[in-house]
Enzyme design. Structure first.
Site, PDB file in Angstrom:
ATOM      1  CB  THR A   1      -0.927  -0.006   1.230  1.00  0.00           C
ATOM      2  OG1 THR A   1      -1.670  -1.220   1.233  1.00  0.00           O
ATOM      3  CG2 THR A   1      -1.880   1.166   1.203  1.00  0.00           C
ATOM      4  CE  LYS A  21      -5.317  -5.143  -0.658  1.00  0.00           C
ATOM      5  NZ  LYS A  21      -6.457  -5.730   0.093  1.00  0.00           N
ATOM      6  CG  ASP A 116      -7.937 -11.416   8.070  1.00  0.00           C
ATOM      7  OD1 ASP A 116      -7.598 -12.067   9.088  1.00  0.00           O
ATOM      8  OD2 ASP A 116      -7.119 -10.870   7.321  1.00  0.00           O
TER       9      ASP A 116
END
Length: 177
Positions: A1, A21, A116
């Site tokens: 990133t 990103k 996540d």
């Protein structure tokens, strides 16, 4: 990133920065990985302008990569802030947990499981102690239908819910994380 600015920007626009990103196509191994990137973009488009979600400004593809232009959250990761502060009052901790639960609720209402959630995927908008907390990295996220169960083991080892390891889970796995 990386940090980026608008190409050929005016003087005023040059003061505005974003995060980009970059996903190299050479790192994608097959159709499954390509579909994962497409799903990540689609999920972020659906969650645009939702509270506590890093905004996706745009996604672009060229011969070598996919680039996602994201709202820049310059306040750092929740993980880093926990380590540096060493202690949170109950009031401060509850403000952070409330924001985390609000974003989990927004995801679930929109039929999305993050899968996540961890302190490294929560970013502060700025360095101020009262900064808004925002979730990022929807790379393992997926859409779900009410009652649907998943069997893939995904997530980060230290934060993974037991039912994910038992290969039978749904949205509550995000609450565990």
């Amino acid at each position: 990133t990386y940090i980026c600015t608008k190409k050929n920007a005016t003087a005023e626009e040059k003061t505005h920065t974003w995060a980009v990103k970059v996903i190299l196509k050479s790192s994608l191994q097959g159709d499954g990985d390509i579909e994962d990137v497409k799903r990540e973009v689609k999920i972020m488009q659906l969650l645009k302008n939702k509270s506590h979600v890093v905004n996706l400004e745009g996604a672009f593809e060229d011969k070598t990569s996919v680039k996602m232009i994201l709202e820049l959250c310059a306040g750092g990761e929740l993980f880093e802030r926990i380590i540096s502060k060493k202690h949170y009052s109950e009031k401060d901790a509850s403000a952070i947990v409330r924001q985390m639960l609000e974003v989990v609720g927004a995801c679930h209402v929109n039929g999305i499981i993050h899968r996540d959630l961890k302190p490294e995927n929560f970013l502060f908008r700025c360095e101020d102690d009262a900064s808004e907390l925002k979730v990022t990295d929807f790379g393992l996220s997926t859409f779900y239908r009410h009652g649907q169960r998943f069997t893939e083991v995904v997530g980060s080892a230290y934060y993974i819910a037991p039912e994910v390891l038992q290969r039978g889970y749904g949205p509550p796995c995000d609450i565990w994380s």
